[in-house]
Write a protein that holds these residues in place. Structure first.
Motif, PDB file in Angstrom:
ATOM      1  N   ASP A  36       0.866  -1.191   0.000  1.00  0.00           N
ATOM      2  CA  ASP A  36       0.000   0.000   0.000  1.00  0.00           C
ATOM      3  C   ASP A  36       0.906   1.245   0.000  1.00  0.00           C
ATOM      4  O   ASP A  36       2.105   1.143   0.279  1.00  0.00           O
ATOM      5  CB  ASP A  36      -0.887   0.011   1.265  1.00  0.00           C
ATOM      6  N   THR A  64       1.177   3.172  -9.120  1.00  0.00           N
ATOM      7  CA  THR A  64       1.449   3.948 -10.339  1.00  0.00           C
ATOM      8  C   THR A  64       2.942   3.949 -10.680  1.00  0.00           C
ATOM      9  O   THR A  64       3.323   4.399 -11.755  1.00  0.00           O
ATOM     10  CB  THR A  64       0.964   5.411 -10.208  1.00  0.00           C
ATOM     11  N   ASN A  88      -5.826  -4.739  -6.293  1.00  0.00           N
ATOM     12  CA  ASN A  88      -7.014  -4.203  -5.608  1.00  0.00           C
ATOM     13  C   ASN A  88      -6.989  -2.686  -5.456  1.00  0.00           C
ATOM     14  O   ASN A  88      -8.046  -2.055  -5.438  1.00  0.00           O
ATOM     15  CB  ASN A  88      -7.111  -4.866  -4.226  1.00  0.00           C
ATOM     16  N   PRO A 184     -17.383  -5.551  -7.411  1.00  0.00           N
ATOM     17  CA  PRO A 184     -18.251  -5.361  -6.244  1.00  0.00           C
ATOM     18  C   PRO A 184     -19.257  -4.236  -6.452  1.00  0.00           C
ATOM     19  O   PRO A 184     -18.979  -3.248  -7.140  1.00  0.00           O
ATOM     20  CB  PRO A 184     -17.267  -4.962  -5.131  1.00  0.00           C
ATOM     21  N   THR A 187     -19.697  -1.201  -1.126  1.00  0.00           N
ATOM     22  CA  THR A 187     -19.170  -2.011  -0.027  1.00  0.00           C
ATOM     23  C   THR A 187     -18.719  -1.073   1.092  1.00  0.00           C
ATOM     24  O   THR A 187     -18.164   0.004   0.818  1.00  0.00           O
ATOM     25  CB  THR A 187     -17.972  -2.844  -0.535  1.00  0.00           C
ATOM     26  N   LEU A 192     -16.281   4.182   0.437  1.00  0.00           N
ATOM     27  CA  LEU A 192     -17.716   4.470   0.471  1.00  0.00           C
ATOM     28  C   LEU A 192     -17.988   5.618   1.447  1.00  0.00           C
ATOM     29  O   LEU A 192     -18.775   6.522   1.153  1.00  0.00           O
ATOM     30  CB  LEU A 192     -18.499   3.218   0.894  1.00  0.00           C
TER      31      LEU A 192
END
Ligand SMILES: NC(=O)c1ccc[n+]([C@@H]2O[C@H](COP(=O)([O-])OP(=O)(O)OC[C@H]3O[C@@H](n4cnc5c(N)ncnc54)[C@H](O)[C@@H]3O)[C@@H](O)[C@H]2O)c1
Length: 253
Positions: A36, A64, A88, A184, A187, A192
């Protein structure tokens, strides 16, 4: 266990769907490489997995950055082999019509959501092709199959993820490598929450959203992680080039 002796690299694994996927894969016996841009969050996820008796390590990675992506994947593959690559990491953007989304925002979304997944496939494929096995799971969205209003950059990027996945499946299949996408619906993650925070009444907006779903609720990160786990494991050994929609039935009605 379903991922015994397998090494799984997951991008954007410091929170949300990526974190849930890291935890589920570890529970199923995988060595999990948590990556991450969020170093603190990613390290915490890896440490928690280890404390629970699993195997995990953290590598800082901005998807990136293609050179860094290749270096991390090479290091992991040389040390352990590479069985599963979960692309992901992704980003949303503030809602706005196509004309309202400026070039900077459009390019920001495309860089992470399309080029980031491309970089992940590009880094993983040589290793997987050489070993004659591997599973790539890319995280798309309902926006891979629907053109969501006020989400032109996101929808464009996620549609690209699905079709890139199909191409990778076609090209890598002869080497024993599978590629699939999970798509998905809404979620419950910080992505969100960010979207809801832009609404006038976030709680009312959440309820309105949930009401549109046949199951009358939004998805949970674990439910998306379970779909990723299926596509990562040998249980899906004859599934490739597929976009698995996990949306509580939203897109069917
Ligand atoms: N939450 C939803 O409703 C929903 C719905 C459909 C698809 N998705 C997709 O699921 C994926 C995960 O999203 P989430 O909901 O768990 O969001 P999240 O915000 O909880 O997690 C996203 C993670 O990606 C990381 N990240 C962002 N930019 C990055 C970069 N350049 N390089 C590496 N890591 C980066 C963030 O630090 C964060 O940890 C995304 O691809 C998203 O588009 C989410």
């Amino acid at each position: 266990m379903r991922l015994d002796n397998k090494t799984v690299v997951i991008t954007g694994a410091a929170s949300g769907i990526g974190q849930a996927t890291a935890e589920r894969c570890a529970e199923e016996g995988a060595r999990v490489i948590v990556t991450d841009i969020d170093t603190e969050g990613g390290q915490a996820v890896a440490e928690a997995i280890e404390e629970d008796g699993g195997e995990a390590e953290f590598h800082e990675l901005d998807v990136t950055d293609s050179d860094r992506f290749q270096a991390v994947v090479d290091e992991v593959a040389d040390a352990y082999g590479l069985d599963v690559m979960v692309n992901n990491a992704g980003t949303g953007h503030p809602g706005g019509s196509l004309e309202e989304i400026d070039e900077e925002m459009r390019d920001f979304v495309i860089d992470i959501n399309i080029k980031g997944v491309w970089n992940g496939c590009d880094a993983a494929l040589p290793h997987m092709k050489e070993q004659g096995s591997g599973a790539i799971v890319n995280v798309g969205s309902l926006a891979s199959i629907l053109g969501l209003p006020k989400q032109a950059a996101y929808s464009t990027s996620k549609a690209a993820v699905l079709n890139m996945t199909r191409t990778v499946a076609a090209e890598a299949g002869p080497y024993g490598v599978r590629a699939n996408a999970v798509c998905p619906g809404f979620t419950e993650t910080q992505m969100l929450e960010g979207y809801l925070a832009q609404q006038e009444d976030p709680e009312a907006a959440r309820e309105e959203m949930a009401a549109d779903y046949p199951l009358k609720r939004l998805g949970k990160p674990d439910e998306i992680a379970d779909a990723i786990l299926f596509l990562a494991s040998d249980e899906s050994s004859f599934v490739s080039g597929h976009g698995l929609v996990v949306d509580g039935g939203f897109s069917t009605c």
